[in-house]
Design a protein around this motif. Structure first.
Motif, PDB file in Angstrom:
ATOM      1  N   GLY A 172       0.821  -1.211   0.000  1.00  0.00           N
ATOM      2  CA  GLY A 172       0.000   0.000   0.000  1.00  0.00           C
ATOM      3  C   GLY A 172       0.851   1.255   0.000  1.00  0.00           C
ATOM      4  O   GLY A 172       2.047   1.214   0.263  1.00  0.00           O
ATOM      5  N   GLY A 173       0.213   2.365  -0.340  1.00  0.00           N
ATOM      6  CA  GLY A 173       0.913   3.658  -0.336  1.00  0.00           C
ATOM      7  C   GLY A 173       1.362   4.095  -1.708  1.00  0.00           C
ATOM      8  O   GLY A 173       1.236   5.259  -2.057  1.00  0.00           O
ATOM      9  N   PRO A 219      -3.465  -1.576   0.539  1.00  0.00           N
ATOM     10  CA  PRO A 219      -2.671  -2.718   1.034  1.00  0.00           C
ATOM     11  C   PRO A 219      -3.318  -4.088   0.832  1.00  0.00           C
ATOM     12  O   PRO A 219      -2.649  -5.115   1.001  1.00  0.00           O
ATOM     13  N   GLY A 220      -4.618  -4.114   0.484  1.00  0.00           N
ATOM     14  CA  GLY A 220      -5.290  -5.408   0.358  1.00  0.00           C
ATOM     15  C   GLY A 220      -6.241  -5.467  -0.815  1.00  0.00           C
ATOM     16  O   GLY A 220      -6.575  -4.443  -1.422  1.00  0.00           O
ATOM     17  N   ASP A 259     -12.627  -5.418   8.952  1.00  0.00           N
ATOM     18  CA  ASP A 259     -12.624  -5.307  10.419  1.00  0.00           C
ATOM     19  C   ASP A 259     -11.354  -4.667  10.986  1.00  0.00           C
ATOM     20  O   ASP A 259     -11.023  -4.895  12.154  1.00  0.00           O
ATOM     21  N   SER A 260     -10.679  -3.862  10.189  1.00  0.00           N
ATOM     22  CA  SER A 260      -9.455  -3.209  10.692  1.00  0.00           C
ATOM     23  C   SER A 260      -9.665  -2.397  11.978  1.00  0.00           C
ATOM     24  O   SER A 260      -8.780  -2.380  12.833  1.00  0.00           O
ATOM     25  N   PRO A 264      -3.060  -2.468   8.963  1.00  0.00           N
ATOM     26  CA  PRO A 264      -2.821  -1.067   8.582  1.00  0.00           C
ATOM     27  C   PRO A 264      -4.023  -0.203   8.990  1.00  0.00           C
ATOM     28  O   PRO A 264      -5.165  -0.630   8.831  1.00  0.00           O
ATOM     29  N   THR A 265      -3.743   0.971   9.499  1.00  0.00           N
ATOM     30  CA  THR A 265      -4.813   1.795  10.082  1.00  0.00           C
ATOM     31  C   THR A 265      -5.796   2.339   9.040  1.00  0.00           C
ATOM     32  O   THR A 265      -5.414   2.675   7.915  1.00  0.00           O
ATOM     33  N   VAL A 266      -7.051   2.434   9.452  1.00  0.00           N
ATOM     34  CA  VAL A 266      -8.102   3.021   8.603  1.00  0.00           C
ATOM     35  C   VAL A 266      -8.633   4.307   9.224  1.00  0.00           C
ATOM     36  O   VAL A 266      -9.660   4.830   8.807  1.00  0.00           O
ATOM     37  N   VAL A 267      -7.915   4.788  10.238  1.00  0.00           N
ATOM     38  CA  VAL A 267      -8.367   6.001  10.931  1.00  0.00           C
ATOM     39  C   VAL A 267      -8.020   7.231  10.090  1.00  0.00           C
ATOM     40  O   VAL A 267      -6.911   7.346   9.568  1.00  0.00           O
TER      41      VAL A 267
END
Ligand code: GLA
Length: 382
Positions: free
Chosen positions: A289-290, A314-315, A351-352, A359-362
């Motif tokens: 990711g990124g 990332p997924g 369900d992150s 990896p954060t979803v915030v």
């Protein structure tokens, strides 16, 4: 007389110039807007058809940001629509499994519809057993977006905007989302996602197109050959919630590191395949990711169509259309049986919000959620 002849030659030259070498239709790239009916409350819906000079086109509407049609050439030059869906708006207004839609605020499942952020517990609508799925009861797939033609020379482009209010479907913060679809002359459908918030929240946007590279409605996808750029995947419990531990694909039916027919191992007696009724799993992309990196590649042997998926995510959720069951009659009257379409939903892991190791979803105020996914089409010889 002479002037008329010259004018005639000029017109012929202009016509010739718009005839692209190698192009099937000779048409220049363009965006066309046509009415596509109205919702129950009378809101007018439009269809935006983005066509490139090779005859590839994507039709997108402002209801749900849905990709209604995606027409791409095959090995013999024949153009087919390679996504499942309906001929008219009514089909989409009825119950359907997210055909072509933008999914948000949160793609895939959040366990028991609950998560804690900054010490506050948030409760979401539970619309999938005890879990929250794909943004809730009225997710981004069921709202009307504000559409705008943002084409640039040679690239038709439509921008869709939606403001999701603080508390909508249980999510915190006013989330301003923008999704831009482009069709490039490299035969790509490009999707750029952007979101900002005024309060800490979680975001995971994706597109839920069901592909069948043999043409929509033309049989199942089991002979499509799939390659995924992932060394591991996230196994799930009986409710399709990740257990949290990534697992190596090596030695499992989830090993798509080399191109493999989707049907080759789908019926194996494997606990994960049984839980998913087939493939319905998040793959951990090697790219991490990124930055834009290859995620997957699909090849359909009879038409020669190839679809490459590139993403900054990332997924990717590979879903083999397991819940399709022949109850939906789609475009051209085609009946969609089990596994008549496959989804490659580029995303953060399901369900992150409940898995600090993922990896954060915030998303916080002042930050920009920005991701890109490209579906690139070509053909190959057998
Ligand atoms: C996603 C999910 C599947 C299913 C489909 C929609 O891909 O992972 O389990 O819910 O959407 O039917």
């Amino acid at each position: 007389m002479r002037i008329i002849v010259l004018a005639g030659i000029a017109a012929a030259l202009i016509a010739a110039a718009s005839c692209t070498p190698g192009g099937k239709t000779g048409a220049a790239s363009q965006l066309k807007k046509t009415p596509f009916g109205s919702t129950a409350d009378g809101t007018a819906i439009d269809l935006y058809t983005l066509a490139n000079k090779h005859g590839m086109s994507a039709a997108v509407m402002n209801y749900g940001g849905i990709v209604v049609a995606l027409k791409v050439p095959g090995r013999d030059g024949r153009i087919d629509d390679v996504v499942l869906g309906f001929d008219n708006l009514n089909g989409y207004l009825g119950t359907n499994p997210y055909f072509g839609a933008i999914v948000g605020r949160y793609g895939n499942r959040i366990a028991r519809g609950r998560f804690t952020l900054d010490g506050v517990e948030y409760t979401l609508a539970r619309n999938n057993g005890e879990n929250a799925l794909h943004g809730g009861l009225r997710g981004f797939d069921k709202v009307v977006w504000q559409a705008r033609d943002v084409s640039t020379p040679g690239t038709p482009r439509v921008e869709l905007r939606y403001l999701s209010k603080d508390g909508e479907e249980g999510y915190p913060g006013n989330l301003s989302a923008t999704v831009t679809y482009s069709v490039t002359d490299a035969n790509e459908l490009r999707i750029d996602y952007l979101a900002t918030t005024d309060k800490d929240t979680v975001v995971n946007l994706t597109n839920h197109s069901y592909f069948n590279l043999a043409g929509q409605g033309n049989g199942d996808i089991l002979k499509h050959e799939l390659q995924i750029d992932a060394d591991s995947f996230t196994p799930v419990d009986a409710g399709l919630i990740p257990t949290g531990e990534p697992r190596k694909v090596e030695g499992t039916p989830f090993d798509f590191r080399q191109p493999t027919a989707i049907g080759a191992r789908i019926h194996e007696n494997n606990e994960q395949l049984i839980r998913g009724r087939g493939y319905d799993h998040n793959f951990v992309l090697r790219g991490g990711g990124g930055t834009l990196a290859p995620a997957a590649k699909v090849y359909e042997p009879t038409t020669g169509r190839v679809m490459e998926v590139l993403t900054t995510q990332p997924g990717v959720q590979f879903y083999s259309g397991n819940f399709l069951d022949g109850t939906i009659r789609g475009k051209g009257g085609k009946v969609y049986q089990q596994r008549y379409g496959l989804c490659l939903e580029t995303q953060h892991f399901p369900d992150s919000p409940n898995h600090p190791s993922f990896p954060t979803v915030v998303l916080k105020p002042g930050e920009r959620y920005q991701t890109t996914t490209i579906y690139r089409f070509s053909t190959a010889q057998p």
